[in-house]
Motif scaffolding. Structure first.
Motif, PDB file in Angstrom:
ATOM      1  N   GLY A 189      16.109   5.222   1.239  1.00  0.00           N
ATOM      2  CA  GLY A 189      15.235   4.062   1.316  1.00  0.00           C
ATOM      3  C   GLY A 189      13.816   4.461   1.655  1.00  0.00           C
ATOM      4  N   PRO A 190      12.913   3.496   1.767  1.00  0.00           N
ATOM      5  CA  PRO A 190      11.504   3.794   2.082  1.00  0.00           C
ATOM      6  C   PRO A 190      11.390   4.525   3.407  1.00  0.00           C
ATOM      7  CG  PRO A 190      11.776   1.512   1.388  1.00  0.00           C
ATOM      8  CD  PRO A 190      13.152   2.056   1.594  1.00  0.00           C
ATOM      9  N   LEU A 191      10.520   5.516   3.439  1.00  0.00           N
ATOM     10  CA  LEU A 191      10.302   6.255   4.678  1.00  0.00           C
ATOM     11  C   LEU A 191       9.569   5.408   5.710  1.00  0.00           C
ATOM     12  CD1 LEU A 191       9.332   9.760   3.250  1.00  0.00           C
ATOM     13  CD2 LEU A 191      11.554   8.946   4.041  1.00  0.00           C
ATOM     14  N   LYS A 192       8.845   4.412   5.236  1.00  0.00           N
ATOM     15  CA  LYS A 192       8.134   3.500   6.128  1.00  0.00           C
ATOM     16  C   LYS A 192       8.217   2.092   5.557  1.00  0.00           C
ATOM     17  CE  LYS A 192       4.077   4.689   7.731  1.00  0.00           C
ATOM     18  NZ  LYS A 192       4.222   4.906   9.165  1.00  0.00           N
ATOM     19  N   GLU A 193       8.133   1.127   6.433  1.00  0.00           N
ATOM     20  CA  GLU A 193       8.000  -0.241   5.972  1.00  0.00           C
ATOM     21  C   GLU A 193       6.572  -0.456   5.464  1.00  0.00           C
ATOM     22  OE1 GLU A 193      10.464  -2.325   5.792  1.00  0.00           O
ATOM     23  OE2 GLU A 193      11.906  -0.997   6.771  1.00  0.00           O
ATOM     24  N   THR A 194       6.394  -1.507   4.692  1.00  0.00           N
ATOM     25  CA  THR A 194       5.054  -1.818   4.205  1.00  0.00           C
ATOM     26  C   THR A 194       4.117  -2.071   5.378  1.00  0.00           C
ATOM     27  OG1 THR A 194       5.923  -2.769   2.165  1.00  0.00           O
ATOM     28  CG2 THR A 194       3.684  -3.381   2.790  1.00  0.00           C
ATOM     29  N   GLU A 195       2.991  -1.373   5.382  1.00  0.00           N
ATOM     30  CA  GLU A 195       2.015  -1.519   6.455  1.00  0.00           C
ATOM     31  C   GLU A 195       0.668  -1.919   5.857  1.00  0.00           C
ATOM     32  OE1 GLU A 195       1.676   1.646   9.206  1.00  0.00           O
ATOM     33  OE2 GLU A 195       3.835   1.905   9.459  1.00  0.00           O
ATOM     34  N   LEU A 196       0.087  -2.971   6.395  1.00  0.00           N
ATOM     35  CA  LEU A 196      -1.237  -3.410   5.955  1.00  0.00           C
ATOM     36  C   LEU A 196      -2.308  -2.560   6.627  1.00  0.00           C
ATOM     37  CD1 LEU A 196      -0.772  -7.289   6.056  1.00  0.00           C
ATOM     38  CD2 LEU A 196      -0.719  -5.789   4.055  1.00  0.00           C
ATOM     39  N   PRO A 197      -3.458  -2.406   5.979  1.00  0.00           N
ATOM     40  CA  PRO A 197      -4.486  -1.523   6.519  1.00  0.00           C
ATOM     41  C   PRO A 197      -5.449  -2.232   7.448  1.00  0.00           C
ATOM     42  CG  PRO A 197      -5.158  -2.282   4.375  1.00  0.00           C
ATOM     43  CD  PRO A 197      -3.799  -2.905   4.637  1.00  0.00           C
ATOM     44  N   TYR A 218       0.581   1.563   3.820  1.00  0.00           N
ATOM     45  CA  TYR A 218       1.738   2.205   3.182  1.00  0.00           C
ATOM     46  C   TYR A 218       2.518   1.128   2.424  1.00  0.00           C
ATOM     47  CZ  TYR A 218       5.990   4.853   2.382  1.00  0.00           C
ATOM     48  OH  TYR A 218       7.041   5.481   1.779  1.00  0.00           O
ATOM     49  N   PRO A 219       2.999   1.416   1.201  1.00  0.00           N
ATOM     50  CA  PRO A 219       2.876   2.671   0.450  1.00  0.00           C
ATOM     51  C   PRO A 219       1.515   2.809  -0.189  1.00  0.00           C
ATOM     52  CG  PRO A 219       4.067   1.050  -0.839  1.00  0.00           C
ATOM     53  CD  PRO A 219       3.806   0.401   0.488  1.00  0.00           C
ATOM     54  N   ASN A 220       1.395   3.809  -1.090  1.00  0.00           N
ATOM     55  CA  ASN A 220       0.079   4.067  -1.665  1.00  0.00           C
ATOM     56  C   ASN A 220      -0.140   3.307  -2.974  1.00  0.00           C
ATOM     57  OD1 ASN A 220       1.785   5.484  -3.341  1.00  0.00           O
ATOM     58  ND2 ASN A 220       0.447   7.255  -3.534  1.00  0.00           N
ATOM     59  N   THR A 221       0.709   2.365  -3.283  1.00  0.00           N
ATOM     60  CA  THR A 221       0.545   1.551  -4.493  1.00  0.00           C
ATOM     61  C   THR A 221      -0.432   0.421  -4.203  1.00  0.00           C
ATOM     62  OG1 THR A 221       2.482   0.257  -3.845  1.00  0.00           O
ATOM     63  CG2 THR A 221       2.841   2.097  -5.359  1.00  0.00           C
ATOM     64  N   ALA A 222      -1.674   0.795  -3.945  1.00  0.00           N
ATOM     65  CA  ALA A 222      -2.676  -0.174  -3.513  1.00  0.00           C
ATOM     66  C   ALA A 222      -3.859  -0.176  -4.475  1.00  0.00           C
ATOM     67  CB  ALA A 222      -3.150   0.144  -2.098  1.00  0.00           C
ATOM     68  N   LEU A 223      -4.528  -1.315  -4.521  1.00  0.00           N
ATOM     69  CA  LEU A 223      -5.751  -1.476  -5.298  1.00  0.00           C
ATOM     70  C   LEU A 223      -6.833  -2.031  -4.386  1.00  0.00           C
ATOM     71  CD1 LEU A 223      -4.241  -3.216  -8.461  1.00  0.00           C
ATOM     72  CD2 LEU A 223      -4.836  -0.796  -8.247  1.00  0.00           C
ATOM     73  N   MET A 224      -8.075  -1.666  -4.669  1.00  0.00           N
ATOM     74  CA  MET A 224      -9.183  -2.229  -3.917  1.00  0.00           C
ATOM     75  C   MET A 224     -10.385  -2.333  -4.851  1.00  0.00           C
ATOM     76  SD  MET A 224     -10.245  -1.487  -0.001  1.00  0.00           S
ATOM     77  CE  MET A 224     -10.861   0.155  -0.178  1.00  0.00           C
ATOM     78  N   GLN A 274      -5.324  -5.054  -2.078  1.00  0.00           N
ATOM     79  CA  GLN A 274      -4.031  -5.633  -2.426  1.00  0.00           C
ATOM     80  C   GLN A 274      -3.036  -4.540  -2.782  1.00  0.00           C
ATOM     81  OE1 GLN A 274      -4.570  -6.635  -7.212  1.00  0.00           O
ATOM     82  NE2 GLN A 274      -4.797  -8.280  -5.721  1.00  0.00           N
ATOM     83  N   PHE A 275      -1.775  -4.798  -2.442  1.00  0.00           N
ATOM     84  CA  PHE A 275      -0.695  -3.940  -2.890  1.00  0.00           C
ATOM     85  C   PHE A 275      -0.290  -4.360  -4.293  1.00  0.00           C
ATOM     86  CE2 PHE A 275       0.239  -3.165   1.712  1.00  0.00           C
ATOM     87  CZ  PHE A 275       0.088  -1.790   1.663  1.00  0.00           C
TER      88      PHE A 275
END
Length: 360
Positions: A189-197, A218-224, A274-275
């Motif tokens: 499973g995911p090594l970390k839960e989704t974390e907002l920056p 986290y994760p790194n599937t992010a856009l800005m 945004q993720f």
């Protein structure tokens, strides 16, 4: 109706792929470096590192989860990193150095792993090697024979292909071991839960671009991206790369050139984080009062403290000047001892956010 069928077919044909890659490097003649090291990449994460000094640095809790499913994986991984691969890489480099005796430093690299399509069940293995920064050789996964990409690789190919056990070992790793490890890591499973920056607006000088900086996600599937009046803009915008943090999270920046934007229009702009595929966006309005900078504004300038400091410094100078003339008048000049026998020692400790385990 045709459009609906097309959308359904697209959904049915979409697949989820996972990848497991071992980035291995062998060194010769490089001081203060281990002879061999491996960095494991699982998707976009790097949960594991090991080297020939028998050091393993792991993502916290990673091997604990894996060991609950198959404890043999860590055993084989450690043997490969500490014993088998260092000997293989050392043997290859020594063989290559026979034709390059004038060069002291050599680096042999490998990119090894497999990709698994969860929807189709297909596994695609890969193995590519480089030597001193150039393509070296590649393994044909259909025939498990070596493709020479550098003339120096010819004797290495001959050495490996004359060993009857080499092809058997390679076939077993890529058809059995690598897919099993990859599927096990996926099941963890995911090594970390989704974390907002944490998102900040940064600016070096008033004439510099404003950087919208997000860190700790986290994760790194992010856009800005930057928007104006709710519409994404691309002009005068510079996108940065997603970078790793020491705590296994990520950071990302996107800059906006603001020199041509009138002050009254600043609040028409905002930065959006945004993720991918999710709706939990973070929007930050372009506001001068929210920008963090190295400069100190006049309102924050400690004028009282500075004035008091200046007065104190002036009094100190007057005292020193008076003492100087007094000594000259009464005693003449005396040599001043400027030596300082005291030594300042420091022993700073370095904190590491990763787990380091020394394996015997």
């Amino acid at each position: 109706m045709k459009t609906l069928l097309l959308l359904l077919l697209c959904r049915m044909s979409s697949s989820v792929k996972y990848s497991l890659t071992f980035m291995s490097t062998g060194f010769s003649g490089v001081p203060n470096m281990p002879d061999f090291m491996i960095t494991t990449e699982f998707g976009q994460m790097q949960p594991e590192y090991c080297d020939s000094n028998k050091i393993i640095r792991s993502y916290p809790g990673f091997w604990e989860k894996v060991n609950q499913i198959d404890p043999q994986i860590l055993k084989l991984y450690s043997e490969g990193c500490f014993e088998i691969h260092p000997l293989v890489y050392k043997g290859v480099i020594n063989k290559l150095k026979e034709n390059n005796t004038n060069e002291a430093v050599h680096i042999l690299q490998g990119m090894v792993g497999c990709e698994w399509d969860e929807s189709t069940g297909d596994v695609t293995p890969f193995l590519r090697r480089g030597y001193d920064g150039e393509d070296f050789m590649e393994l044909d996964m259909k025939t498990f024979t070596w493709i020479v990409q550098n003339p120096l690789a010819a004797p290495i190919k001959q050495m490996w292909e004359t060993n009857p056990g080499t092809k058997t070992i390679l076939r077993q790793f890529y058809t059995e071991i690598c897919p099993h490890w990859l599927k096990t890591f996926v099941s963890v499973g995911p090594l970390k839960e989704t974390e907002l920056p944490s998102v900040s607006l940064l600016q070096k000088t008033p004439s510099s671009p404003v950087s919208c900086h997000a860190t700790g996600f986290y994760p790194n599937t992010a856009l800005m991206f930057w928007r104006k009046d709710g519409e994404e803009i691309h002009e005068n915008v510079e996108h940065g790369e997603i970078l790793h943090n020491h705590d296994w999270t990520f950071q990302l920046s996107v800059k906006l050139e603001v020199s041509s934007i009138p002050p009254e229009d600043w609040r028409r702009y905002d930065c959006v984080f945004q993720f991918s595929g999710l709706e939990n966006n973070i929007t930050t309005i372009l506001d001068k009062n929210m920008i963090r900078t190295n400069l100190v504004s006049p309102s924050e300038f400690p004028s009282g403290a500075v004035i008091g400091g200046c007065v104190g410094l002036l009094l100190l100078l007057l005292c020193i000047t008076g003492l100087f003339f007094w000594k000259r008048k009464n005693n003449g000049f005396r040599p001043t001892n400027t030596s300082d026998s005291s030594e300042k020692t420091s022993d700073p400790s370095q904190r590491s956010e990763t787990v380091e385990q020394v394996v015997p």
